[in-house]
Design a protein around this motif. Structure first.
Motif, short mmCIF file in Angstrom:
data_model
loop_
_atom_site.label_atom_id
_atom_site.label_comp_id
_atom_site.label_asym_id
_atom_site.label_seq_id
_atom_site.Cartn_x
_atom_site.Cartn_y
_atom_site.Cartn_z
N SER A 228 0.83 -1.20 0.00
CA SER A 228 0.00 0.00 0.00
C SER A 228 0.87 1.25 0.00
O SER A 228 1.88 1.31 0.70
N TRP A 229 0.44 2.23 -0.75
CA TRP A 229 1.15 3.52 -0.78
C TRP A 229 0.47 4.55 0.12
O TRP A 229 0.75 5.73 0.02
N LYS A 230 -0.40 4.10 0.98
CA LYS A 230 -1.00 5.02 1.93
C LYS A 230 0.09 5.56 2.85
O LYS A 230 0.84 4.80 3.47
N GLY A 231 0.20 6.88 2.95
CA GLY A 231 1.22 7.50 3.79
C GLY A 231 2.60 7.49 3.19
O GLY A 231 3.58 7.78 3.88
N LYS B 276 -4.66 13.31 1.03
CA LYS B 276 -4.71 12.80 2.40
C LYS B 276 -4.39 11.32 2.45
O LYS B 276 -3.79 10.84 3.41
N HIS B 277 -4.76 10.60 1.41
CA HIS B 277 -4.43 9.17 1.34
C HIS B 277 -2.92 8.97 1.27
O HIS B 277 -2.35 8.19 2.04
N TYR B 278 -2.27 9.67 0.37
CA TYR B 278 -0.83 9.48 0.20
C TYR B 278 -0.02 10.05 1.36
O TYR B 278 1.16 9.70 1.51
N SER B 279 -0.61 10.93 2.16
CA SER B 279 0.09 11.45 3.35
C SER B 279 -0.46 10.85 4.63
O SER B 279 -0.03 11.24 5.73
N ASP B 280 -1.43 9.95 4.50
CA ASP B 280 -2.09 9.33 5.66
C ASP B 280 -2.71 10.38 6.57
O ASP B 280 -2.85 10.16 7.78
N GLY B 281 -3.07 11.51 6.00
CA GLY B 281 -3.71 12.57 6.77
C GLY B 281 -2.80 13.28 7.76
O GLY B 281 -3.27 14.07 8.58
N LYS B 282 -1.49 13.03 7.67
CA LYS B 282 -0.56 13.59 8.66
C LYS B 282 0.04 14.93 8.23
O LYS B 282 0.63 15.63 9.06
N LEU B 283 -0.07 15.27 6.95
CA LEU B 283 0.51 16.52 6.46
C LEU B 283 -0.60 17.52 6.15
O LEU B 283 -1.48 17.23 5.34
N PRO B 284 -0.59 18.69 6.77
CA PRO B 284 -1.58 19.71 6.44
C PRO B 284 -1.50 20.08 4.96
O PRO B 284 -0.42 20.10 4.38
N GLY C 187 -12.54 1.77 -2.17
CA GLY C 187 -12.43 2.43 -3.47
C GLY C 187 -12.20 3.92 -3.29
O GLY C 187 -12.88 4.57 -2.49
N LEU C 188 -11.26 4.48 -4.03
CA LEU C 188 -10.96 5.91 -3.98
C LEU C 188 -11.15 6.50 -5.37
O LEU C 188 -10.50 6.08 -6.32
N LEU C 189 -12.07 7.46 -5.46
CA LEU C 189 -12.25 8.17 -6.72
C LEU C 189 -11.13 9.19 -6.85
O LEU C 189 -11.08 10.17 -6.12
N VAL C 190 -10.21 8.96 -7.78
CA VAL C 190 -9.04 9.82 -7.90
C VAL C 190 -9.23 10.94 -8.93
O VAL C 190 -8.54 11.95 -8.87
N GLU C 191 -10.20 10.78 -9.83
CA GLU C 191 -10.40 11.83 -10.83
C GLU C 191 -11.73 11.61 -11.54
O GLU C 191 -12.25 10.48 -11.58
N HIS D 248 -8.01 1.38 -6.00
CA HIS D 248 -8.19 0.56 -4.81
C HIS D 248 -7.20 1.01 -3.75
O HIS D 248 -6.00 0.93 -3.93
N CYS D 249 -7.70 1.52 -2.62
CA CYS D 249 -6.82 2.10 -1.61
C CYS D 249 -5.97 1.05 -0.91
O CYS D 249 -4.91 1.35 -0.39
N GLY D 250 -6.43 -0.20 -0.84
CA GLY D 250 -5.74 -1.18 -0.03
C GLY D 250 -4.73 -2.02 -0.77
O GLY D 250 -4.02 -2.81 -0.17
N ILE D 251 -4.66 -1.91 -2.10
CA ILE D 251 -3.80 -2.80 -2.88
C ILE D 251 -2.96 -2.00 -3.85
O ILE D 251 -3.45 -1.12 -4.54
N LYS D 252 -1.70 -2.26 -3.90
CA LYS D 252 -0.82 -1.71 -4.93
C LYS D 252 -0.06 -2.89 -5.52
O LYS D 252 0.65 -3.61 -4.82
N THR D 253 -0.20 -3.16 -6.81
CA THR D 253 0.41 -4.30 -7.46
C THR D 253 1.39 -3.86 -8.51
O THR D 253 1.53 -2.69 -8.82
#
Length: 475
Positions: free
Chosen positions: A156-159, A187-195, A338-342, A364-369
């Motif tokens: 996963s690339w979350k965060g 927020k997904h790619y920063s895990d909500g930690k970066l303003p 599911g994440l709508l990215v665009e 898909h937020c939970g899987i990166k292949t």
């Protein structure tokens, strides 16, 4: 960014991704280029003195490279080499920053190989880029390459942003108006930690104002207008950005304009500016809402562009209405990760009645292949049908009347497209002359070639299963 909000920014670097657009010539031979390209190529940028609060990881030569792929590769490479020194991330628009993340997902192995070997990829042919990057890649660094490989190899690339740049304190980009669509992905790619910081409101015509609360939530961003930037007047609008008066689109009804100190709290306006550069009562085309005052200066919220609408009959849906509807509907994807990215839209009038078509790219937020195509979300068709009706339920009264009573508008359609489709769409518009630095996904597609590209990427199609709710208004 004021140092009282985020201290010690002079003790590290900023990984801001900037891009130029190749110059064009007018029919009479005069050079033409975007305002940002003009700035980056000017002595004000190239000959600027060292500023510890604006120490960029990207060498100037990589920013000035006309090839966006070579520029992106080199700028990301420099950012990764300096990953332990980066204190902030950003680009002009949120879409450009997410474009960089997408590029990184596809090319991190090659970037790591450059770091490991200390040699720049052979596809970088721009002489200035190769020259400046030889200093950045002064020696091979297998240890750094291994660190980045370990991070990017995760399922996963979350965060991921916080892992690659562990000292980063915030992301700076425009996240208002149509750019608000990208907030969940950031927020997904920063895990909500970066303003998410949006500092200013500006256009090619004029610098309008600043955000006095840069660390506020993106949905609360308001800009304080700066009266010394130009002479500001305002054209009153209705509650949805529609004109209160009947006059031609290009006209400026002087007797209806409101000056800076007479705007009213809660009301909507289109700014009309007279600038030091010579524009006289120029209609900017933005819809602003007055949300407060700082001393006597109005504070405004950017709502949308006035002319971005989709319509097939008497209804008119503007950018704000469309964005609000999609925002509500995409929540139905969350239980399935599911994440709508665009997204974008198109009024399909090839059949009668015409209907709205929405193109959705879902991640898909939970899987990166390893394969991009394997990122596609497998969701039951009934869920996407419910998304269709959820969009329609949030659209305005006139649209729902046309759908449910007049039957002049057909059921809304969602066409799911392959991952990477909107990157291809961006490439198309750049090839047609758009600037990567200022590119915004059009919320309504008008180009036949762009529409053909989108339709070639469609993997599934879904329609609203029923009419949206509509109750006649009482007289």
């Amino acid at each position: 960014m004021n140092r009282r909000y985020v201290p010690d920014l002079d003790e590290g670097k900023a990984m801001y991704l900037f891009f130029v657009k190749a110059e064009m010539s007018t029919p009479c031979g005069l050079p033409a280029r975007t305002v940002l390209t003009s700035y980056y190529k000017s002595k004000h940028f190239k000959c600027r003195t060292h500023d510890p609060w604006n120490d960029y990881t990207s060498p100037d030569q990589t920013i000035l490279c006309n090839d966006s792929n070579q520029s992106m590769h080199c700028q990301l490479l420099a950012g990764l080499v300096h990953r332990r020194q980066v204190l902030r991330l950003g680009a002009v628009f949120a879409s450009a920053f997410l474009r960089a993340i997408s590029f990184l997902e596809r090319n991190w192995r090659q970037l790591c190989e450059d770091i490991r070997s200390g040699k720049l990829s052979s596809f970088i042919t721009d002489p200035s880029c190769r020259s400046c990057m030889s200093t950045v890649l002064s020696t091979p660094d297998p240890r750094l390459a291994d660190e980045i490989t370990r991070i990017c190899s995760q399922n996963s690339w979350k965060g991921i942003l916080c892992q690659l740049w562990p000292k980063a304190k915030y992301i700076e980009a425009v996240v208002t108006g149509s750019m608000a669509q990208y907030v969940p992905a950031l927020k997904h790619y920063s895990d909500g930690k970066l303003p998410l910081v949006c500092t200013m409101y500006a256009s090619s015509e004029c610098y309008f104002g600043v955000n006095l609360k840069p660390l506020c939530d993106p949905g609360d961003v308001a800009f304080t207008l700066l009266p010394n930037m130009g002479y500001f007047e305002f054209l009153p609008l209705g509650h949805n950005g529609k004109l209160l008066m009947d006059f031609d689109e290009g006209d400026v009804p002087n007797d209806k304009l409101v000056d800076l100190v007479h705007v009213k709290l809660g009301c909507f306006y289109e700014p009309v500016v007279t600038t030091f550069a010579g524009l006289y009562r120029y209609r900017v085309g933005d819809v602003l809402q007055v949300v407060g005052f700082h001393n006597n200066a109005p504070q405004v919220r950017f709502i949308c562009r006035r002319n971005v609408v989709i319509s097939v009959d008497t209804e008119k849906t503007n950018e704000e209405d469309l964005h609000r509807s999609v925002t509500m509907a995409k929540k139905l994807l969350e239980p399935y990760d599911g994440l709508l990215v665009e997204y974008t839209s198109y009024p399909d009038t090839s059949s009668v009645p015409g209907h709205y078509v929405l193109y959705w790219e879902i991640l898909h937020c939970g899987i990166k292949t390893e394969s991009e195509n394997e990122n596609a979300v497998v969701v039951d068709g009934s869920v996407l049908e419910e998304c269709c009706i959820a969009v329609e339920e949030q659209l305005d009264y006139v649209y729902r009347r046309c759908r449910s009573h007049d039957k002049s508008v057909g059921p809304l359609e969602i066409r799911v497209v392959e991952p990477g489709t909107f990157d291809s769409l961006m490439d198309f518009f750049i090839s047609q002359g758009a600037s990567i630095n200022q590119y915004k996904t059009p919320r309504c597609i008008k180009s036949k070639k762009a529409l053909k590209l989108l339709n070639s990427k469609v993997t599934a199609s879904f329609f609203s299963p029923r009419d949206p709710k509509w109750v006649p208004k009482m007289c």
